[in-house]
Structure formats: C-alpha cells, structure tokens
Write a protein that holds these residues in place. Structure first.
Motif, PDB file in Angstrom:
ATOM      1  N   VAL A 158      -1.921   2.417 -18.152  1.00  0.00           N
ATOM      2  CA  VAL A 158      -1.388   2.098 -16.915  1.00  0.00           C
ATOM      3  C   VAL A 158      -2.111   1.471 -15.825  1.00  0.00           C
ATOM      4  O   VAL A 158      -1.409   0.575 -15.269  1.00  0.00           O
ATOM      5  N   ALA A 159      -3.529   1.727 -15.777  1.00  0.00           N
ATOM      6  CA  ALA A 159      -4.324   0.840 -14.791  1.00  0.00           C
ATOM      7  C   ALA A 159      -3.994  -0.758 -14.965  1.00  0.00           C
ATOM      8  O   ALA A 159      -3.827  -1.417 -13.972  1.00  0.00           O
ATOM      9  N   LYS A 160      -3.804  -1.167 -16.202  1.00  0.00           N
ATOM     10  CA  LYS A 160      -3.784  -2.613 -16.320  1.00  0.00           C
ATOM     11  C   LYS A 160      -2.286  -3.151 -16.003  1.00  0.00           C
ATOM     12  O   LYS A 160      -2.077  -4.283 -15.232  1.00  0.00           O
ATOM     13  N   ASN A 161      -1.189  -2.187 -16.200  1.00  0.00           N
ATOM     14  CA  ASN A 161      -0.026  -2.533 -15.818  1.00  0.00           C
ATOM     15  C   ASN A 161      -0.067  -2.695 -14.206  1.00  0.00           C
ATOM     16  O   ASN A 161       0.748  -3.629 -13.531  1.00  0.00           O
ATOM     17  N   ILE A 162      -0.627  -1.737 -13.398  1.00  0.00           N
ATOM     18  CA  ILE A 162      -0.739  -1.765 -12.047  1.00  0.00           C
ATOM     19  C   ILE A 162      -1.307  -2.949 -11.352  1.00  0.00           C
ATOM     20  O   ILE A 162      -0.725  -3.691 -10.478  1.00  0.00           O
ATOM     21  N   VAL A 163      -2.396  -3.297 -12.238  1.00  0.00           N
ATOM     22  CA  VAL A 163      -3.162  -4.518 -11.665  1.00  0.00           C
ATOM     23  C   VAL A 163      -2.375  -5.892 -11.984  1.00  0.00           C
ATOM     24  O   VAL A 163      -2.416  -6.524 -11.062  1.00  0.00           O
ATOM     25  N   MET A 164      -1.640  -5.898 -12.877  1.00  0.00           N
ATOM     26  CA  MET A 164      -0.823  -7.104 -13.149  1.00  0.00           C
ATOM     27  C   MET A 164       0.362  -7.053 -12.286  1.00  0.00           C
ATOM     28  O   MET A 164       0.984  -8.110 -12.117  1.00  0.00           O
ATOM     29  N   SER A 165       0.441  -6.239 -11.650  1.00  0.00           N
ATOM     30  CA  SER A 165       1.797  -6.121 -10.587  1.00  0.00           C
ATOM     31  C   SER A 165       1.646  -6.870  -9.427  1.00  0.00           C
ATOM     32  O   SER A 165       2.518  -6.982  -8.825  1.00  0.00           O
ATOM     33  N   GLY A 166       0.377  -7.283  -9.104  1.00  0.00           N
ATOM     34  CA  GLY A 166       0.084  -8.296  -8.205  1.00  0.00           C
ATOM     35  C   GLY A 166      -0.411  -7.525  -6.924  1.00  0.00           C
ATOM     36  O   GLY A 166      -0.958  -8.236  -5.957  1.00  0.00           O
ATOM     37  N   ASN A 167      -0.617  -6.300  -6.891  1.00  0.00           N
ATOM     38  CA  ASN A 167      -1.229  -5.557  -5.936  1.00  0.00           C
ATOM     39  C   ASN A 167      -2.537  -5.675  -5.719  1.00  0.00           C
ATOM     40  O   ASN A 167      -3.436  -6.075  -6.738  1.00  0.00           O
ATOM     41  N   ARG A 168      -3.190  -5.848  -4.598  1.00  0.00           N
ATOM     42  CA  ARG A 168      -4.702  -6.074  -4.363  1.00  0.00           C
ATOM     43  C   ARG A 168      -5.533  -4.866  -4.873  1.00  0.00           C
ATOM     44  O   ARG A 168      -4.992  -3.681  -4.960  1.00  0.00           O
ATOM     45  N   ARG A 169      -6.418  -5.033  -5.789  1.00  0.00           N
ATOM     46  CA  ARG A 169      -7.170  -4.011  -6.477  1.00  0.00           C
ATOM     47  C   ARG A 169      -7.844  -3.143  -5.348  1.00  0.00           C
ATOM     48  O   ARG A 169      -7.928  -1.877  -5.830  1.00  0.00           O
ATOM     49  N   SER A 170      -8.272  -3.597  -4.075  1.00  0.00           N
ATOM     50  CA  SER A 170      -8.646  -2.385  -3.164  1.00  0.00           C
ATOM     51  C   SER A 170      -7.506  -1.609  -2.795  1.00  0.00           C
ATOM     52  O   SER A 170      -7.847  -0.216  -2.458  1.00  0.00           O
ATOM     53  N   HIS A 171      -6.507  -1.997  -2.556  1.00  0.00           N
ATOM     54  CA  HIS A 171      -5.332  -1.217  -2.123  1.00  0.00           C
ATOM     55  C   HIS A 171      -4.987  -0.228  -3.457  1.00  0.00           C
ATOM     56  O   HIS A 171      -4.686   1.085  -3.169  1.00  0.00           O
ATOM     57  N   ILE A 172      -5.000  -0.719  -4.553  1.00  0.00           N
ATOM     58  CA  ILE A 172      -5.037   0.089  -5.826  1.00  0.00           C
ATOM     59  C   ILE A 172      -5.941   1.278  -5.831  1.00  0.00           C
ATOM     60  O   ILE A 172      -5.380   2.540  -6.129  1.00  0.00           O
ATOM     61  N   PHE A 173      -7.148   0.911  -5.543  1.00  0.00           N
ATOM     62  CA  PHE A 173      -8.396   2.148  -5.615  1.00  0.00           C
ATOM     63  C   PHE A 173      -8.049   3.008  -4.543  1.00  0.00           C
ATOM     64  O   PHE A 173      -8.101   4.343  -4.535  1.00  0.00           O
ATOM     65  N   LEU A 174      -7.720   2.572  -3.335  1.00  0.00           N
ATOM     66  CA  LEU A 174      -7.494   3.449  -2.182  1.00  0.00           C
ATOM     67  C   LEU A 174      -6.616   4.395  -2.408  1.00  0.00           C
ATOM     68  O   LEU A 174      -6.564   5.675  -2.085  1.00  0.00           O
ATOM     69  N   ALA A 175      -5.363   3.746  -3.015  1.00  0.00           N
ATOM     70  CA  ALA A 175      -4.284   4.693  -3.238  1.00  0.00           C
ATOM     71  C   ALA A 175      -4.373   5.845  -4.118  1.00  0.00           C
ATOM     72  O   ALA A 175      -4.063   6.823  -3.845  1.00  0.00           O
ATOM     73  N   LYS A 176      -5.238   5.470  -5.309  1.00  0.00           N
ATOM     74  CA  LYS A 176      -5.452   6.294  -6.077  1.00  0.00           C
ATOM     75  C   LYS A 176      -6.735   7.578  -5.634  1.00  0.00           C
ATOM     76  O   LYS A 176      -6.348   8.562  -5.863  1.00  0.00           O
ATOM     77  N   PHE A 177      -7.349   6.895  -4.968  1.00  0.00           N
ATOM     78  CA  PHE A 177      -8.397   7.922  -4.309  1.00  0.00           C
ATOM     79  C   PHE A 177      -7.747   8.921  -3.094  1.00  0.00           C
ATOM     80  O   PHE A 177      -7.934  10.065  -3.038  1.00  0.00           O
TER      81      PHE A 177
ATOM     82  N   MET B  46       1.068  -1.123  -0.083  1.00  0.00           N
ATOM     83  CA  MET B  46       0.037  -0.047  -0.113  1.00  0.00           C
ATOM     84  C   MET B  46       0.898   1.254  -0.085  1.00  0.00           C
ATOM     85  O   MET B  46       0.569   2.397  -0.761  1.00  0.00           O
ATOM     86  N   ILE B  47       1.862   1.074   0.604  1.00  0.00           N
ATOM     87  CA  ILE B  47       2.873   2.306   1.002  1.00  0.00           C
ATOM     88  C   ILE B  47       3.375   2.701  -0.460  1.00  0.00           C
ATOM     89  O   ILE B  47       3.585   3.871  -0.908  1.00  0.00           O
ATOM     90  N   ASN B  48       3.831   1.754  -1.158  1.00  0.00           N
ATOM     91  CA  ASN B  48       4.642   1.586  -2.392  1.00  0.00           C
ATOM     92  C   ASN B  48       3.580   2.281  -3.435  1.00  0.00           C
ATOM     93  O   ASN B  48       3.960   3.059  -4.418  1.00  0.00           O
ATOM     94  N   LEU B  49       2.526   1.879  -3.238  1.00  0.00           N
ATOM     95  CA  LEU B  49       1.279   2.233  -4.195  1.00  0.00           C
ATOM     96  C   LEU B  49       0.972   3.795  -3.973  1.00  0.00           C
ATOM     97  O   LEU B  49       0.820   4.694  -5.094  1.00  0.00           O
TER      98      LEU B  49
END
Length: 254
Positions: free
Chosen positions: A87-106, A1-4
C-alpha cells in the motif's frame, strides 16, 4: 493533504485490528475497573490521594507497558503493514509529497491511539459511574488536577506515537515493530523501578518522554515542572516527527 487524511481515516475505519483492539481495551479495562472499584484489587495511588476514587483505575491505563502493548500493535498493523502489502508504494507513486503522506499517517495514527489509550478508559469510567454508581469523587475541585495530568500525558503520548511511527517505518514489518516497542516498554518499566539510575543515565531519563509520561500524574507540580514537562513533550514530538519525515523521504519503498 486533505485527501490523504480522508484516505487514512477511511483505512482506519476499515482496519479490523483497530476495532479488535478497541473491544479488547474496553473489555479488559472494564474488568480491571470493576475489580478495583469493588475493592477486590486494592490500589493506593495518586487518584485516591486527590479525592478522585472513581478514576483510580486510570493508574493502570496510564502505565507505560499497558498502553504500549496496544499502541505498538496498532502502529504495527496500521503503518508497518502498509509496506508489507504494498500500500505504501502505491501511495508514494500517486504523486503526493512524502512529507504529507507521513504526516497524514501520523495524524490518523495519533487519533486512533488517543481513542485506545484515552477515550475507551474514560467511557468505561463515566459509564460505570452513571449506570452502577461505581466510585466516589470526594473532592470535585481535584478535577483541575485531572485535566492538567491528562493534558500532559496526551502530549507525551503523542511524542511516543511519533516514536512508534518512526519504528514502524524503519522496521517495515508489524512483528518487528511490536517486538521493538515492547522491549522499549520493558526498559521504561525497569528504569522507573531502579531509579535513581547511575550517573548520566538518570539525567537522560529525567528529561525523556518516558519519565514524563509517568510523572504527568504527579499530584503536586510547580509551574516550573509543568513548563519543563511541556518543553520535553513538544520538543520530543517535533524532533521525532522531523526524523520520521526525513527517514520516510529517503526510504526506498519496494
């Protein structure tokens, strides 16, 4: 999450649209602030009544259509554009949880939005007072009212940012995000002018973040009014973030 979060903050710092909007917001608000302060543009608003003449131009900065215009453009190019360029596809493919990706963006979208809608106007107002003596403050005790009003406004603005984030994820296109958001802003403005609305529409609007965005700056609010505003703001924020995460989890990202 921190890295995101670090990645999203890095993207924010490199986002040309964010810096362009920041310059535009500062220049436009500075011009409006000067015109209002020197009396060229006469305004009777809640800040005048509260003895906070130097903050009178905030009435424009907190108008839904004004700040929605900037925030939806920011959301469109910061979030929706990620789907367009892959970019979104690459981030999802990195293995991070989608909920964490969404929260980081938000979180980063919310920080950027607070800078555009809050920090820039206050810098202009304070800078104008320090450098040129623009505006008076005949009742310093009213600063408590200003703190309460800005606090409530920011809570509802965060809920609105969550809505813009949801729209951006659904639309996957900056243009569609901006158009849908501007239509919503127009409906907010029209609804406020036409009040009271017919039947159940009035009750729905009264308990919405759109009404409380404007109502946050009401001079006289009871303890019950403040509690209601907080409940509407926080519950709307949690619900919109929850649905945003749900949509992002189930979305097929191409």
């Amino acid at each position: 999450m921190i890295n995101l979060l670090r990645m999203e903050l890095f993207k924010l710092g490199k986002n040309r649209m964010f810096w362009t909007l920041m310059i535009i917001v500062t220049v436009v608000f500075a011009l409006l602030h000067v015109l209002i302060t020197i009396g060229w543009w006469k305004m009777d608003n809640m800040f005048m009544g509260a003895g906070l003449e130097m903050f009178s131009s905030l009435a424009l900065a907190t108008a839904p259509f004004y700040f929605m215009l900037f925030l939806c453009t920011f959301a469109g190019f910061f979030v929706a554009n990620d789907f367009t360029i892959g970019v979104a596809k690459n981030i999802v493919m990195s293995g991070n949880r989608r909920s964490h990706i969404f929260l980081a963006k938000f979180i980063v979208l919310a920080l950027g939005s607070m800078v555009l809608a809050g920090v820039c106007p206050f810098i202009v107002i304070i800078g104008g007072k320090v450098l040129f003596g623009f505006g008076e403050m005949t009742d310093p005790s009213a600063l408590g009212y200003l703190a309460r009003a800005v606090g409530l406004f920011l809570i509802h603005m965060l809920a609105l940012v969550a809505l813009l984030m949801l729209i951006a994820v659904l639309a996957e296109d900056s243009g569609k995000t901006i158009i849908i958001s501007i239509v919503i802003a127009l409906f907010i403005s029209v609804a406020e002018v036409l009040r009271p609305l017919p039947g159940v529409l009035e009750a729905m609007y009264r308990y919405s973040i759109f009404h409380h965005l404007i109502d946050s700056f009401r001079i006289r609010m009871t303890y019950a009014d403040v509690i209601q505003s907080l409940l509407v703001g926080f519950s709307s924020l949690l619900i919109l973030v929850f649905f945003g995460i749900l949509v992002f989890k189930r979305k097929e990202i191409k």
